[in-house]
Design an enzyme around this catalytic site. Structure first.
Site, PDB file in Angstrom:
ATOM      1  CG  HIS A  67      43.154  28.385 -23.598  1.00 31.52           C
ATOM      2  ND1 HIS A  67      42.343  27.410 -24.127  1.00 31.52           N
ATOM      3  CD2 HIS A  67      43.036  28.273 -22.253  1.00 31.52           C
ATOM      4  CE1 HIS A  67      41.746  26.753 -23.145  1.00 31.52           C
ATOM      5  NE2 HIS A  67      42.164  27.247 -21.991  1.00 31.52           N
ATOM      6  CD  GLU A  68      45.483  29.478 -19.375  1.00 31.47           C
ATOM      7  OE1 GLU A  68      44.768  29.967 -18.481  1.00 31.47           O
ATOM      8  OE2 GLU A  68      45.435  28.271 -19.693  1.00 31.47           O
ATOM      9  CG  HIS A  71      40.434  30.828 -19.140  1.00 32.06           C
ATOM     10  ND1 HIS A  71      39.203  30.241 -19.146  1.00 32.06           N
ATOM     11  CD2 HIS A  71      41.307  29.856 -19.515  1.00 32.06           C
ATOM     12  CE1 HIS A  71      39.333  28.975 -19.524  1.00 32.06           C
ATOM     13  NE2 HIS A  71      40.592  28.719 -19.759  1.00 32.06           N
TER      14      HIS A  71
HETATM   15 ZN   LIG Z   1      41.597  26.918 -20.057  1.00 30.24          ZN
END
Ligand SMILES: [Zn+2]
Length: 374
Positions: A67-68, A71
């Site tokens: 998830h990170e 980003h």
């Molecule tokens: Zn996030």
């Protein structure tokens, strides 16, 4: 974030683990192996509970890192460099060196994380369907991960800053009003409100379901963390706005007298500080730079020992100095000071020290600018 260690790099981004992560890793592993799996699948063996629990927990944190990473990679593609990803008590965090300067970039970067979690959740759900008749523990693991990734995506889409949803919300406000500052303020207020709601919800839950007091406490802690982060990130956004475009050369002190390492602190204070108010000194020995001394170094010595302490004892030796370029943004200088716990950085041009950036000077500039409302 202090108290973290590095595990190496993924796609050129440093991957770090904060010590507080071990607490949440153990909590999740134990609650899976001790409660969730035994309750849902009573016929497995103890070994299966624990192996599945540990595997599920590790894959959960791998999903958080993914998830990170989403980003970070989208951020990087949009010109926002990412230094590190850190796993800690409340999940993961990607450390950007600066905020987005365009709403489109912020929108894409913020949305990338929840989208990645949804995709990962979908993949685990498919795996769950495929493996159902083949291996019950693996299918159960995939099912839990499908659910948790969906929860992760939805939780992060709550429109309170600094959650991803809050960033999406800010980028939209920013786009439609054209005002970055007021968009940030509104998103932060919503973020603080969400934090308070979580805290209140957690406390109510503790009283309504005393048997599940831990869930309530955890929710309240997340709320506390969110409201704290909203306030902290607002302050940081203000700093960043105030220091935008300021370079090291603009704030550096160029009048640092040259002193010898043998001089005592009391002599230095008498000759250079009481009367002329100098705040930084270059310590040289036979023309060679040995280190740098600032008021901060002096403040750390007890006044009673000024007679017996020399400049050489208290200076920051040159091998421990980090240097800045004159054109470097002050924000990046400040970040390096933060990272290496130093309070000054010499500015070097063509191999020569032309001045010194002192943390106090940046703070003073910030203060002056904020007093004028700039
Ligand atoms: Zn996030």
């Amino acid at each position: 974030m202090g108290g973290a260690f590095s595990l190496g790099r993924i796609f050129g981004i440093q991957f770090r683990i904060h010590y507080s992560w071990f607490i949440i890793f153990v909590l999740i592993t134990v609650s899976l192996s001790w409660e969730y799996f035994p309750y849902t699948y009573p016929e497995w063996s103890m070994t299966t509970y624990w192996l599945t629990g540990i595997g599920t927990s590790l894959l959960f944190f791998t999903s958080v890192v993914a998830h990170e990473l989403a980003h970070s990679l989208v951020g990087r593609a949009n010109g926002i460099p990412v230094k590190s990803i850190t796993l800690f008590l409340f999940g993961g965090v990607a450390h950007m060196t600066r905020e987005a300067t365009r709403h489109g970039a912020e929108f894409r970067m913020a949305l990338a994380g929840p989208v990645a979690s949804l995709v990962i959740g979908g993949i685990f759900f498919l795996l769950h369907l495929l493996l159902q008749g083949i291996s019950e523990p693996v299918a159960a693991l995939a099912f839990w991960l499908a659910q948790i990734n969906a929860v992760l995506a939805l939780f992060n889409l709550i429109p309170g800053f600094p959650l991803d949803g809050g960033r999406v919300f800010r980028s939209l406000l920013w786009r439609f009003t054209g005002n970055y500052r007021s968009a940030t303020r509104v998103a932060v207020e919503v973020g603080r409100g969400v934090g308070y709601l979580f805290m209140a919800g957690g406390i109510v839950l503790m009283f309504l379901y005393p048997k599940n007091w831990f869930n309530g406490l955890w929710l309240a802690c997340i709320g506390l963390f969110l409201s704290y982060m909203a306030t902290a990130s607002y302050r940081q956004a203000q700093w960043q706005a105030a220091l935008q475009g300021v370079r090291a050369a603009d704030v550096m002190t160029t009048t640092c007298p040259v002193v010898s390492p043998d001089m005592t602190i009391s002599r230095l204070v008498q000759d250079y500080i009481y009367l002329s108010g100098h705040r930084c000194f270059m310590v040289t020995d036979g023309g060679e730079l040995r280190g740098i001394l600032t008021l901060q170094n002096i403040r750390s010595v007890d006044q009673k020992s000024w007679d017996t302490t020399s400049v050489g004892d208290m200076m920051t030796p040159s091998e421990r100095l980090k240097v800045a370029q004159p054109g470097e943004e002050v924000l990046s200088v400040l970040e390096q000071m933060e990272e290496y716990s130093i309070s000054q950085m010499p500015v070097v041009s063509e191999g020569r020290i032309i001045g010194l950036v002192v943390r106090d000077d940046i703070v003073r500039l910030l203060y002056a600018r904020s007093r004028l409302g700039i």
